[in-house]
Design a protein around this motif. Structure first.
Motif, PDB file in Angstrom:
ATOM      1  N   THR A 230     -11.890  -5.367  -7.790  1.00 57.42           N
ATOM      2  CA  THR A 230     -11.718  -4.563  -9.067  1.00 57.42           C
ATOM      3  C   THR A 230     -10.297  -3.961  -9.321  1.00 57.42           C
ATOM      4  OG1 THR A 230     -12.095  -2.343  -8.255  1.00 57.42           O
ATOM      5  CG2 THR A 230     -14.143  -3.686  -8.678  1.00 57.42           C
ATOM      6  N   ILE A 231      -9.403  -4.265  -8.603  1.00 58.15           N
ATOM      7  CA  ILE A 231      -8.056  -3.534  -8.855  1.00 58.15           C
ATOM      8  C   ILE A 231      -7.230  -4.788  -9.604  1.00 58.15           C
ATOM      9  CG2 ILE A 231      -5.918  -2.920  -7.908  1.00 58.15           C
ATOM     10  CD1 ILE A 231      -7.496  -1.435  -5.577  1.00 58.15           C
ATOM     11  N   ASN A 232      -7.093  -4.531 -10.842  1.00 58.64           N
ATOM     12  CA  ASN A 232      -6.326  -5.672 -11.589  1.00 58.64           C
ATOM     13  C   ASN A 232      -4.809  -5.470 -11.863  1.00 58.64           C
ATOM     14  OD1 ASN A 232      -8.632  -7.523 -12.403  1.00 58.64           O
ATOM     15  ND2 ASN A 232      -9.619  -5.611 -13.490  1.00 58.64           N
ATOM     16  N   THR A 233      -4.452  -4.324 -11.412  1.00 61.59           N
ATOM     17  CA  THR A 233      -2.913  -4.061 -11.380  1.00 61.59           C
ATOM     18  C   THR A 233      -2.088  -5.206 -10.843  1.00 61.59           C
ATOM     19  OG1 THR A 233      -3.356  -1.545 -11.430  1.00 61.59           O
ATOM     20  CG2 THR A 233      -1.210  -2.345 -10.982  1.00 61.59           C
ATOM     21  N   PRO A 234      -1.030  -5.649 -11.386  1.00 60.64           N
ATOM     22  CA  PRO A 234      -0.237  -6.802 -10.624  1.00 60.64           C
ATOM     23  C   PRO A 234       0.194  -6.267  -9.375  1.00 60.64           C
ATOM     24  CG  PRO A 234       0.467  -6.381 -13.005  1.00 60.64           C
ATOM     25  CD  PRO A 234      -0.586  -5.418 -12.780  1.00 60.64           C
ATOM     26  N   CYS A 235       0.031  -7.185  -8.423  1.00 57.71           N
ATOM     27  CA  CYS A 235       0.525  -6.731  -7.196  1.00 57.71           C
ATOM     28  C   CYS A 235       1.528  -7.941  -6.499  1.00 57.71           C
ATOM     29  CB  CYS A 235      -0.804  -6.495  -6.056  1.00 57.71           C
ATOM     30  SG  CYS A 235      -1.759  -5.366  -6.465  1.00 57.71           S
ATOM     31  N   LEU A 236       2.391  -7.322  -5.970  1.00 60.86           N
ATOM     32  CA  LEU A 236       3.354  -8.230  -5.284  1.00 60.86           C
ATOM     33  C   LEU A 236       3.271  -7.878  -3.625  1.00 60.86           C
ATOM     34  CD1 LEU A 236       5.574 -10.355  -4.896  1.00 60.86           C
ATOM     35  CD2 LEU A 236       7.201  -8.367  -5.298  1.00 60.86           C
ATOM     36  N   LEU A 237       2.895  -9.109  -2.850  1.00 56.19           N
ATOM     37  CA  LEU A 237       2.738  -8.626  -1.558  1.00 56.19           C
ATOM     38  C   LEU A 237       3.979  -9.402  -0.697  1.00 56.19           C
ATOM     39  CD1 LEU A 237      -0.013  -8.523  -2.598  1.00 56.19           C
ATOM     40  CD2 LEU A 237      -1.111  -9.409  -0.657  1.00 56.19           C
ATOM     41  N   ILE A 238       4.508  -8.569   0.084  1.00 54.90           N
ATOM     42  CA  ILE A 238       5.800  -8.998   0.805  1.00 54.90           C
ATOM     43  C   ILE A 238       5.539  -8.829   2.289  1.00 54.90           C
ATOM     44  CG2 ILE A 238       8.317  -9.017   1.125  1.00 54.90           C
ATOM     45  CD1 ILE A 238       8.639  -7.866  -1.573  1.00 54.90           C
ATOM     46  N   TRP A 239       5.569  -9.921   3.114  1.00 54.64           N
ATOM     47  CA  TRP A 239       5.198  -9.771   4.535  1.00 54.64           C
ATOM     48  C   TRP A 239       6.505 -10.608   5.300  1.00 54.64           C
ATOM     49  CZ3 TRP A 239       0.676  -7.895   2.889  1.00 54.64           C
ATOM     50  CH2 TRP A 239      -0.201  -7.396   3.799  1.00 54.64           C
ATOM     51  N   GLY A 240       6.441  -9.999   6.488  1.00 55.50           N
ATOM     52  CA  GLY A 240       7.468 -10.497   7.416  1.00 55.50           C
ATOM     53  C   GLY A 240       6.560 -11.439   8.430  1.00 55.50           C
ATOM     54  N   HIS A 271       7.502  -5.992  11.148  1.00 53.07           N
ATOM     55  CA  HIS A 271       6.594  -5.203  10.226  1.00 53.07           C
ATOM     56  C   HIS A 271       7.396  -4.155   9.516  1.00 53.07           C
ATOM     57  CE1 HIS A 271       3.247  -2.956   9.056  1.00 53.07           C
ATOM     58  NE2 HIS A 271       3.688  -1.707   9.522  1.00 53.07           N
ATOM     59  N   LEU A 272       8.650  -3.924   9.803  1.00 54.53           N
ATOM     60  CA  LEU A 272       9.422  -2.827   9.165  1.00 54.53           C
ATOM     61  C   LEU A 272      10.477  -3.391   8.246  1.00 54.53           C
ATOM     62  CD1 LEU A 272       9.449   0.344   9.227  1.00 54.53           C
ATOM     63  CD2 LEU A 272      11.140   0.177  11.237  1.00 54.53           C
ATOM     64  N   ILE A 273      10.051  -4.124   7.192  1.00 56.54           N
ATOM     65  CA  ILE A 273      10.791  -4.933   6.447  1.00 56.54           C
ATOM     66  C   ILE A 273      11.595  -4.082   5.502  1.00 56.54           C
ATOM     67  CG2 ILE A 273       9.609  -7.103   6.521  1.00 56.54           C
ATOM     68  CD1 ILE A 273       8.227  -6.546   3.984  1.00 56.54           C
ATOM     69  N   PRO A 274      11.412  -3.019   5.168  1.00 48.34           N
ATOM     70  CA  PRO A 274      12.035  -2.137   4.439  1.00 48.34           C
ATOM     71  C   PRO A 274      13.606  -1.699   5.255  1.00 48.34           C
ATOM     72  CG  PRO A 274      10.032  -1.243   4.465  1.00 48.34           C
ATOM     73  CD  PRO A 274      10.049  -2.234   5.341  1.00 48.34           C
TER      74      PRO A 274
END
Length: 291
Positions: A230-240, A271-274
């Protein structure tokens, strides 16, 4: 804005436009919330940064200079972590944390924000978007925790015992800071004294362990598939690609459940990509926002 190189150059050349308000504390829902506000006078968009479990706003320190050149930035310590309060009366559920942060953003007169959440912080981002989508323009999920159930009843009941905070402290000491840092990064050579001190500092006082005991029984579990859809907000997923904490399979599943989402994988990252890939993460975000 253009390329990341331009962003870095802008930060170096126009840093006078960026001001950091140090040591902001405000009390919301009976608990003290600590945040840093980098107010870029020429910026029209705002990043709100939410860190992960057993972490703090410290984890975004490498990304903030890249963001603050062209955006306003609010970097928050989620309670009970970092410099935020560790009240025994505060309810440490994701729902209540989201409500608290929504109120903080409203108090700061911020709307249409870009939420950036790492690990547990990603789950808080999704809760905010679920509760009040009108306040969120975009979501960036960095190795976001997802699909975790609530703690087992035996652990919840145990959390009421007087000695339980001592058990939590001993458990974390046994796992060890060095082992935990090695588990969250792909390039273990990057672990230095600054990282050790930054991630250890919030756990030098016993109040955190009492608050974590309460969090064990308050955390209601991650949003399920029905809510995510139900969450229609644009989502950018960034993964290691080498995430051992929240594996890439979770990111792929999350992309299927979030109807307006995109998944980007960073090679040779954990996991700690920032911390590990700040420039690459920022480049991906900027390119996404410009499209």
């Amino acid at each position: 804005m253009g390329t990341l190189t331009h962003i870095i150059q802008s930060f170096k050349g126009e840093h006078a436009l960026v001001t950091k308000q140090l040591g902001n504390h405000t009390t919301i829902n009976g608990n003290e919330i600590y945040y840093e506000y980098y107010e870029n006078k020429s910026a029209k968009q705002t990043f709100v940064l939410l860190h992960g479990f057993l972490s703090s706003s410290f984890s975004f320190r490498k990304m903030i200079p890249l963001m603050a050149a062209n955006y306003k930035v609010v970097n928050i310590d989620l309670p009970p972590f970092g410099k935020s309060g560790k009240s025994h009366q505060f309810k440490y559920s994701y729902e209540n944390m989201a409500e608290t942060l929504i109120q903080l953003l409203e108090n700061l007169h911020l709307g249409d924000v870009i939420l950036v959440g790492h690990s547990m912080g990603g789950q808080i981002c999704l809760n905010i978007a679920h509760q009040k989508p009108s306040i969120v323009k975009q979501i960036v999920l960095l190795s976001s925790s997802s699909y975790l159930p609530r703690m087992k009843k035996a652990m919840i009941y145990s959390s009421y015992l007087p000695f339980f905070p001592f058990y939590v402290k001993k458990y974390l000491e046994k796992s060890g800071l060095e082992a935990n840092l090695q588990n969250v990064v792909y390039n273990q050579k990057m672990i230095d004294e600054e990282m050790r001190q930054g991630y250890m500092e919030p756990f030098l006082h016993n109040e955190i362990f009492r608050a974590l005991s309460r969090m064990i029984r308050d955390r209601e579990g991650d949003l399920d598939e029905k809510v995510l859809k139900t969450i229609n907000t644009p989502c950018l997923l960034i993964w290691g690609s080498h995430d051992r904490v929240v594996p890439l399979s979770i990111g792929k599943r999350l992309k299927e459940d979030l109807p307006n989402s995109k998944l980007v994988v960073i090679n040779d990252a954990g996991h700690l990509i920032p911390e590990e890939k700040p420039s690459q993460v920022m480049s991906i975000i900027v390119e996404h926002l410009q499209n």
